[in-house]
Design a protein around this motif. Structure first.
Motif, PDB file in Angstrom:
ATOM      1  N   ARG A 273      36.757  -5.088   3.652  1.00 35.98           N
ATOM      2  CA  ARG A 273      37.937  -4.218   3.577  1.00 35.98           C
ATOM      3  C   ARG A 273      37.837  -3.081   4.596  1.00 35.98           C
ATOM      4  N   ASP A 280      43.544  -1.097  11.515  1.00 38.17           N
ATOM      5  CA  ASP A 280      44.897  -0.709  11.072  1.00 38.17           C
ATOM      6  C   ASP A 280      45.787  -0.203  12.206  1.00 38.17           C
ATOM      7  N   ALA A 289      42.758 -10.645   7.714  1.00 32.87           N
ATOM      8  CA  ALA A 289      42.614 -11.150   6.346  1.00 32.87           C
ATOM      9  C   ALA A 289      41.143 -11.288   6.003  1.00 32.87           C
ATOM     10  N   ASP A 292      38.247 -11.065  -1.059  1.00 37.27           N
ATOM     11  CA  ASP A 292      37.753 -10.000  -1.937  1.00 37.27           C
ATOM     12  C   ASP A 292      37.387 -10.663  -3.263  1.00 37.27           C
ATOM     13  N   VAL A 297      43.038 -11.671   0.801  1.00 35.62           N
ATOM     14  CA  VAL A 297      43.738 -10.407   1.034  1.00 35.62           C
ATOM     15  C   VAL A 297      44.205 -10.367   2.487  1.00 35.62           C
ATOM     16  N   ARG A 299      46.097  -7.906   5.481  1.00 34.38           N
ATOM     17  CA  ARG A 299      46.255  -6.480   5.756  1.00 34.38           C
ATOM     18  C   ARG A 299      46.872  -6.264   7.135  1.00 34.38           C
ATOM     19  N   GLU A 303      48.742  -1.671   5.091  1.00 39.88           N
ATOM     20  CA  GLU A 303      49.378  -2.323   3.944  1.00 39.88           C
ATOM     21  C   GLU A 303      48.601  -3.591   3.580  1.00 39.88           C
ATOM     22  N   GLU A 304      48.299  -3.755   2.287  1.00 36.76           N
ATOM     23  CA  GLU A 304      47.627  -4.973   1.823  1.00 36.76           C
ATOM     24  C   GLU A 304      48.588  -5.760   0.949  1.00 36.76           C
ATOM     25  N   ASP A 305      48.909  -6.980   1.393  1.00 33.62           N
ATOM     26  CA  ASP A 305      49.829  -7.837   0.649  1.00 33.62           C
ATOM     27  C   ASP A 305      49.662  -9.258   1.179  1.00 33.62           C
TER      28      ASP A 305
END
Ligand SMILES: [Zn+2]
Length: 398
Positions: A273, A280, A289, A292, A297, A299, A303-305
């Motif tokens: 992470r 970023d 990605a 986790d 995950v 990113r 933003e993490e989605d």
């Protein structure tokens, strides 16, 4: 380029087969994609992660030839050995089975020309004294370095820009078709990719015409295109696409190891992470990605989605398979539109074409079948299609 082509051999195949666009693997780079074609699996099974990666067991970089300069930067002799020998003998997972192994175990004869994923059951000595022996298909031809039969083909490596590699493939292919010397022939024409990197993804018309001529040479050896299709079923595809490159970046993450080339990168380090967060603000990153606790995950810009991956064809599935490869970095990066990551030697293709990302133009490939039913939706479906074809043939004969 294929859909719009007027070149005669490719046009003939398009008019006699079923065509669709299909998906490649991620990263959409040749060593990964050819391993996916040969084994019918994604990188989580076959183990080939990228053009350049960190070998944790041997604590060293593996470079399959992002550019000649990158190969030299990684150590030329070892780079060549990794690309030609170790990829098949050591890096390609033993859990994966190649199409050559599967069909030859059934007593069929497979042949391969120039494809870099060639692992088979037959030991071949090199034509170059001192180069190691390798295990390939029964009939195996690799850039003049390994030749199971004396075909009289010219040397493969003298003038790549003028198409010497594909001309070599055509000469060997003509020899094989003349003798009907195989059940399966894998005929690999890489000169088009080479030209498209230099000229851009919609400009390599001359190289496409040369690829067409190499296929026409196979037709001629069978007595013409109709006779060729009387004798053989065909899968015609590309291993990946290409997009235009306008900008290049060198990815650096403090305290981590980055392996980058073309339009994909991997970051090796302890805290996935934190490594992804370090990217970023980086405009060249389309999406990063990581896993986790086994959960995917994605990113971008803080933003993490995981839904960020829905922007890409097969995005979540292909990213997850790439991350679950034990040789992959902790974080995988797909480049933003128009961007490329420079390789070890700082090389890029600005003004030309590149590939490697999750984006559609890098990841979509033409997929044409003739005499085999509907074409598969992914390059990983080719192996199963061929196995079913030969099983059907075996039971009909019985
Ligand atoms: Zn390429």
């Amino acid at each position: 380029m294929l859909e719009a082509t007027g070149t005669p051999a490719l046009r003939f195949l398009l008019e006699h087969g079923s065509y669709r666009r299909a998906l490649s693997a991620f990263p959409s780079l040749t060593p990964v994609c050819l391993a996916s074609i040969a084994t019918g699996a994604h990188p989580d099974v076959h183990g080939i992660p990228h053009l350049v990666w960190w070998n944790r067991g041997e604590e060293r970089l593996v470079e399959y030839g992002s550019s000649f300069a990158a190969l030299r930067a990684a150590g030329l002799a070892r780079g060549i050995r990794d690309t030609i020998v170790n990829l098949n003998e050591r890096h390609l997972s033993k859990r994966a089975q190649t199409i050559y192994e599967a069909l030859e175990d059934e007593g069929l004869t497979t042949a391969a020309i120039n494809i870099t994923t060639y692992r088979g059951r037959t030991r071949h000595l090199s034509t170059i004294p001192g180069a190691p022996a390798v295990n390939g298909p029964k009939r195996f031809f690799f850039y003049s370095l390994y030749e199971s039969d004396a075909t009289g083909a010219p040397l493969a490596v003298l003038n790549r820009a003028l198409g010497s590699i594909d001309a070599y493939a055509a000469a060997v292919g003509r020899w094989l078709v003349t003798r009907d010397g195989f059940d399966l022939l894998v005929f690999y024409l890489p000169d088009y990719d080479f030209a498209s990197h230099a000229l851009g993804p919609d400009a390599a018309h001359e190289a496409l015409a040369r690829a067409d001529a190499s296929i026409a040479a196979l037709f001629a050896a069978a007595g013409g295109p109709d006779d060729f299709l009387e004798r053989y079923a065909v899968v015609l595809c590309s291993d990946h696409g290409q997009t235009h490159v306008e900008r290049a970046a060198r990815l650096v993450v403090a305290g981590a190891r980055v392996t980058a080339s073309n339009r994909a990168a991997m970051v090796y380090g302890d805290d996935p992470r934190a490594l992804a967060a370090a990217l970023d603000g980086e405009p060249s990153v389309g999406v990063a990605a990581f896993l986790d606790g086994g959960r995917l995950v994605a990113r971008r810009a803080g933003e993490e989605d995981v839904a960020l991956l829905d922007e890409f064809p097969g995005g979540a599935e292909r990213m997850a398979a790439a991350l679950r490869n034990p040789n992959a970095g902790e974080v995988l990066v797909s480049a933003a539109d128009g961007w490329e990551f420079v390789d070890l030697a700082g090389r890029h293709h600005i003004g030309g074409g590149s590939h490697g990302s999750l984006a559609g133009p890098d990841s979509e490939v033409p997929m044409l079948t003739v005499g085999l039913g509907p074409p598969p939706a992914s390059i990983t479906g080719i192996k199963r299609l061929l196995l079913e074809h030969f099983e059907a043939g075996v039971s009909r004969a019985a």
